[in-house]
Design a protein around this motif. Structure first.
Motif, PDB file in Angstrom:
ATOM      1  N   SER A 167      -7.481   9.061  -4.561  1.00 34.48           N
ATOM      2  CA  SER A 167      -6.187   8.148  -5.242  1.00 34.48           C
ATOM      3  C   SER A 167      -6.504   6.777  -5.938  1.00 34.48           C
ATOM      4  CB  SER A 167      -5.152   8.088  -4.021  1.00 34.48           C
ATOM      5  OG  SER A 167      -4.014   7.415  -4.536  1.00 34.48           O
ATOM      6  N   PRO A 168      -6.395   6.848  -7.263  1.00 36.43           N
ATOM      7  CA  PRO A 168      -6.700   5.657  -7.915  1.00 36.43           C
ATOM      8  C   PRO A 168      -5.736   4.707  -7.532  1.00 36.43           C
ATOM      9  CG  PRO A 168      -6.083   7.102  -9.688  1.00 36.43           C
ATOM     10  CD  PRO A 168      -5.993   7.971  -8.051  1.00 36.43           C
ATOM     11  N   ILE A 169      -4.504   4.768  -6.993  1.00 37.07           N
ATOM     12  CA  ILE A 169      -3.284   3.977  -6.847  1.00 37.07           C
ATOM     13  C   ILE A 169      -3.645   3.298  -5.517  1.00 37.07           C
ATOM     14  CG2 ILE A 169      -1.006   3.682  -6.241  1.00 37.07           C
ATOM     15  CD1 ILE A 169      -0.181   5.964  -8.381  1.00 37.07           C
TER      16      ILE A 169
ATOM     17  N   MET B 103       0.743  -1.179   0.214  1.00 32.19           N
ATOM     18  CA  MET B 103      -0.018   0.085  -0.013  1.00 32.19           C
ATOM     19  C   MET B 103       0.819   1.275  -0.040  1.00 32.19           C
ATOM     20  SD  MET B 103      -3.196  -1.061   0.039  1.00 32.19           S
ATOM     21  CE  MET B 103      -4.041   0.443   0.601  1.00 32.19           C
ATOM     22  N   PRO B 104       0.455   2.293  -0.501  1.00 29.08           N
ATOM     23  CA  PRO B 104       1.220   3.491  -0.494  1.00 29.08           C
ATOM     24  C   PRO B 104       1.244   3.947   1.035  1.00 29.08           C
ATOM     25  CG  PRO B 104      -0.627   3.747  -2.143  1.00 29.08           C
ATOM     26  CD  PRO B 104      -0.824   2.453  -1.528  1.00 29.08           C
ATOM     27  N   SER B 105       2.773   4.351   1.192  1.00 29.16           N
ATOM     28  CA  SER B 105       3.086   4.435   2.574  1.00 29.16           C
ATOM     29  C   SER B 105       2.609   5.803   3.170  1.00 29.16           C
ATOM     30  CB  SER B 105       4.611   4.651   2.741  1.00 29.16           C
ATOM     31  OG  SER B 105       5.109   5.533   1.870  1.00 29.16           O
ATOM     32  N   SER B 106       2.378   6.985   2.552  1.00 28.84           N
ATOM     33  CA  SER B 106       1.936   8.154   2.728  1.00 28.84           C
ATOM     34  C   SER B 106       0.632   8.557   2.079  1.00 28.84           C
ATOM     35  CB  SER B 106       2.959   9.069   2.817  1.00 28.84           C
ATOM     36  OG  SER B 106       2.395  10.262   3.310  1.00 28.84           O
TER      37      SER B 106
ATOM     38  N   ARG C 257      -6.577   3.135  -4.228  1.00 34.03           N
ATOM     39  CA  ARG C 257      -7.953   2.396  -4.006  1.00 34.03           C
ATOM     40  C   ARG C 257      -7.651   1.108  -4.884  1.00 34.03           C
ATOM     41  NH1 ARG C 257     -11.767   2.906  -0.968  1.00 34.03           N
ATOM     42  NH2 ARG C 257     -13.720   2.878  -2.488  1.00 34.03           N
ATOM     43  N   ASP C 258      -6.830   1.019  -5.906  1.00 28.97           N
ATOM     44  CA  ASP C 258      -6.217  -0.249  -6.665  1.00 28.97           C
ATOM     45  C   ASP C 258      -5.956  -1.157  -5.388  1.00 28.97           C
ATOM     46  OD1 ASP C 258      -5.864  -1.795  -9.287  1.00 28.97           O
ATOM     47  OD2 ASP C 258      -3.677  -1.329  -8.398  1.00 28.97           O
ATOM     48  N   ALA C 259      -4.747  -0.573  -4.802  1.00 26.80           N
ATOM     49  CA  ALA C 259      -4.065  -1.549  -3.905  1.00 26.80           C
ATOM     50  C   ALA C 259      -5.157  -2.066  -2.942  1.00 26.80           C
ATOM     51  CB  ALA C 259      -2.833  -0.924  -3.308  1.00 26.80           C
ATOM     52  N   GLN C 260      -5.958  -1.278  -2.413  1.00 33.99           N
ATOM     53  CA  GLN C 260      -7.002  -1.772  -1.392  1.00 33.99           C
ATOM     54  C   GLN C 260      -7.714  -2.661  -2.093  1.00 33.99           C
ATOM     55  OE1 GLN C 260     -10.188   1.041  -0.536  1.00 33.99           O
ATOM     56  NE2 GLN C 260      -9.575   0.969   1.683  1.00 33.99           N
ATOM     57  N   MET C 261      -8.482  -2.576  -3.145  1.00 36.41           N
ATOM     58  CA  MET C 261      -9.293  -3.430  -3.792  1.00 36.41           C
ATOM     59  C   MET C 261      -8.793  -4.854  -4.116  1.00 36.41           C
ATOM     60  SD  MET C 261     -11.978  -4.848  -5.061  1.00 36.41           S
ATOM     61  CE  MET C 261     -13.008  -3.320  -4.577  1.00 36.41           C
ATOM     62  N   ARG C 262      -7.623  -4.799  -4.588  1.00 35.09           N
ATOM     63  CA  ARG C 262      -6.684  -6.031  -4.868  1.00 35.09           C
ATOM     64  C   ARG C 262      -6.519  -6.891  -3.471  1.00 35.09           C
ATOM     65  NH1 ARG C 262      -5.346  -6.473 -10.231  1.00 35.09           N
ATOM     66  NH2 ARG C 262      -5.705  -4.706 -11.371  1.00 35.09           N
TER      67      ARG C 262
END
Length: 325
Positions: free
Chosen positions: A55-57, A43-46, A59-64
């Motif tokens: 943030s699509p990045i 997940m993005p650190s900050s 949300r993408d990591a969260q969904m995956r």
């Protein structure tokens, strides 16, 4: 698609919209897996509070990661929300969004009803940013999950966000013709916004999904609403809201109305007159449970030929199976 039965989910939903039986209700069931599938994505650190919404990045990591720990069953499907609050058209028209952990609020800014400036502005900075977020999200999804249309909201609810609900109550009494003009203008520009997002996220077959209540349809779909109606009489709703709601439903391929709270039930008969309205979701609200208490409302909706979207507790399933088609 990160669910096991996406083709059958789509077919069941097509039948639901057409009012055709599938032998059971549609069911959205998401269960936690006994063991995760693979290692979690980093997940993005900050991440700021605003990024958690937009943030699509992130949300993408969260969904995956969610898909690795959960299974989508029956008619559930994975989809990402990237909402700029419930009613983002208000932001495109000038409201300042206030990001909070559980929701996004809007600051009213219209001082007088004559000060409304209801027009589509393709250069609005929030609109440009939101559209870019959706383009990035659709690319990141890569067909593994859906990107839902944002919760745009419509008609008098947007005026309420811009003017403030108390002020708008006075306006309805003091300057009704002015408010009718503003509602008409809002209706005129709604699809200027909707179509821009729809053209980004639509499937190859023209299908789409809407953020609220996890609805998918083989065409243009939206949740429609008028939460402000809890402060309106049945006569005022018919005068101010019904014409705009009819026009909106006629332009959509599929529509589901969010009927919010017992205070809005006075408008149910009026809603049932809208031929192009496909489905209704009645929310009975805090302190008014259980859902079975409202069975006559659900029966009335179904008997009028509208589909139902209901959230119920597991121990009420048998009751609803016995009392509804």
């Amino acid at each position: 698609m990160l669910c096991d039965n996406w083709p059958s989910v789509k077919e069941n939903m097509r039948k639901w919209w057409r009012g055709e039986p599938i032998g059971r209700p549609l069911m959205r069931i998401i269960a936690k897996r006994n063991q995760p599938i693979g290692d979690p994505d980093p997940m993005p650190s900050s991440v700021s509070l605003e990024d958690k919404y937009l943030s699509p990045i992130w949300r993408d990591a969260q969904m995956r990661n969610f898909c690795k720990t959960h299974r989508f069953m029956a008619d559930a499907f994975p989809a990402v929300d990237l909402n700029l609050g419930a009613g983002s058209i208000a932001v495109y028209l000038g409201c300042k969004p206030i990001f909070r952990p559980d929701t996004v609020w809007f600051e009213a800014f219209v001082e007088n009803p004559e000060d409304f400036d209801i027009r589509f502005d393709p250069e609005n900075s929030w609109l440009i940013r939101h559209l870019e977020v959706f383009k990035q999200a659709q690319k990141l999804a890569a067909g593994d999950y859906l990107v839902n249309l944002p919760d745009l909201v419509e008609n008098i609810d947007i005026l309420s966000a811009m003017r403030g609900p108390q002020n708008l109550c006075y306006d309805l009494m003091d300057q009704p013709e002015q408010i009718k003009k503003e509602i008409d203008r809002m209706n005129d520009i709604y699809f200027d916004y909707y179509d821009r997002f729809y053209n980004i996220i639509k499937g190859g077959d023209g299908s789409s999904s809407y953020t609220a209540f996890a609805i998918w349809a083989p065409g243009k779909v939206a949740k429609v609403q008028c939460d402000f109606s809890a402060m309106m009489s049945a006569e005022m709703y018919r005068e101010f809201v019904l014409p705009a709601m009819k026009r909106q439903c006629e332009k959509l391929d599929y529509s589901l109305y969010h009927l919010d709270g017992p205070g809005a039930l006075r408008h149910l008969d009026t809603l049932l007159e809208i031929k192009k309205l496909d489905a209704i979701q009645f929310v009975y609200g805090d302190g008014a449970a259980p859902a079975s208490r409202w069975i006559e409302v659900y029966q009335k909706i179904q008997n009028a030929g509208k589909n139902l979207h209901i959230s119920i507790a597991p121990d009420e399933v048998d009751f609803f199976m016995e009392h509804l088609n």
